[in-house]
Design an enzyme around this catalytic site. Structure first.
Site: not given
Length: 220
Positions: A120-121
């Site tokens: 979940d960058i």
């Protein structure tokens, strides 16, 4: 702490402060992280005409997270499983969901550079920790091709077509990624995200637009 948060806390401990915030203490119900003392924000950098700098910082942080460790942490979720939501959406829609699902299946069937992934960058999940630099928080805890961790940064903050193309060039160069394969991952991820938006009763249009931009670039 739910299952996803617990998986993320295991991963934060496993990184041991290399590219991610240090875990000071952890129990089955909570995790205590070091404090982000810096004042800078990647979202603000991007919105104030310094998107190249923000993108470079994100790529450098991802590279640190992807450095090899001895044995992955437990309970990681495979990208194959992560994309179940897109497969479901593709059965109900013959348009962009179906096209992106076909592309995702091809990528998943022959992964490159498999590694532990944050999952979940985006600009809000990499914070300024002062002297410790820029560090990641809130991972999903996945395992799969390293390209995947770069795809979501094209969705946050919302990306205009001109910014999208520029960011694509910066990421491909900084992370040494094949531009075509990166575009395929962006389209696949954006469509999966759109499918989740639909499941939650929210408009998927912002994510569909990103998928469409990636597909248009692939067609050129």
């Amino acid at each position: 702490m739910d299952v996803e948060e617990r998986r993320g806390s295991f991963l934060m401990s496993w990184w041991a402060g290399n590219g991610a915030a240090r875990v000071i203490a952890r129990t089955d119900d909570a995790v205590l992280l070091e404090r982000a003392t810096g004042k800078r924000s990647l979202t603000e950098l991007s919105r104030c005409g310094q998107d190249d700098q923000a993108t470079q910082i994100i790529c450098e942080t991802i590279a640190r997270l992807h450095q090899s460790h001895a044995g992955p942490p437990p309970e990681l979720i495979s990208l194959e499983r992560w994309f179940d939501g897109l497969r479901a959406a593709a059965t109900r829609d013959n348009g962009i969901f179906a096209r992106s699902a076909t592309m995702a299946e091809s990528l998943l069937s022959e992964p490159l550079d498999t590694t532990v992934l944050h999952g979940d960058i985006h600009h809000g999940n990499i914070l300024d920790f002062g002297q410790r630099g820029w560090l990641a928080i809130d991972p999903k805890g996945l395992i799969g091709e390293r390209y995947f961790d770069y795809a979501n940064l094209f969705c946050n903050p919302d990306t205009a077509p001109s910014h999208f193309k520029r960011r694509l060039d910066v990421v491909a160069a900084a992370a040494i990624l094949d531009r075509t394969r990166l575009l395929q991952w962006i389209a696949s991820w954006a469509a999966l995200s759109a499918a989740w938006f639909l499941e939650e009763g929210m408009s998927p249009q912002s994510r569909i637009t990103i998928a469409e931009m990636a597909l248009e670039e692939l067609a050129d």
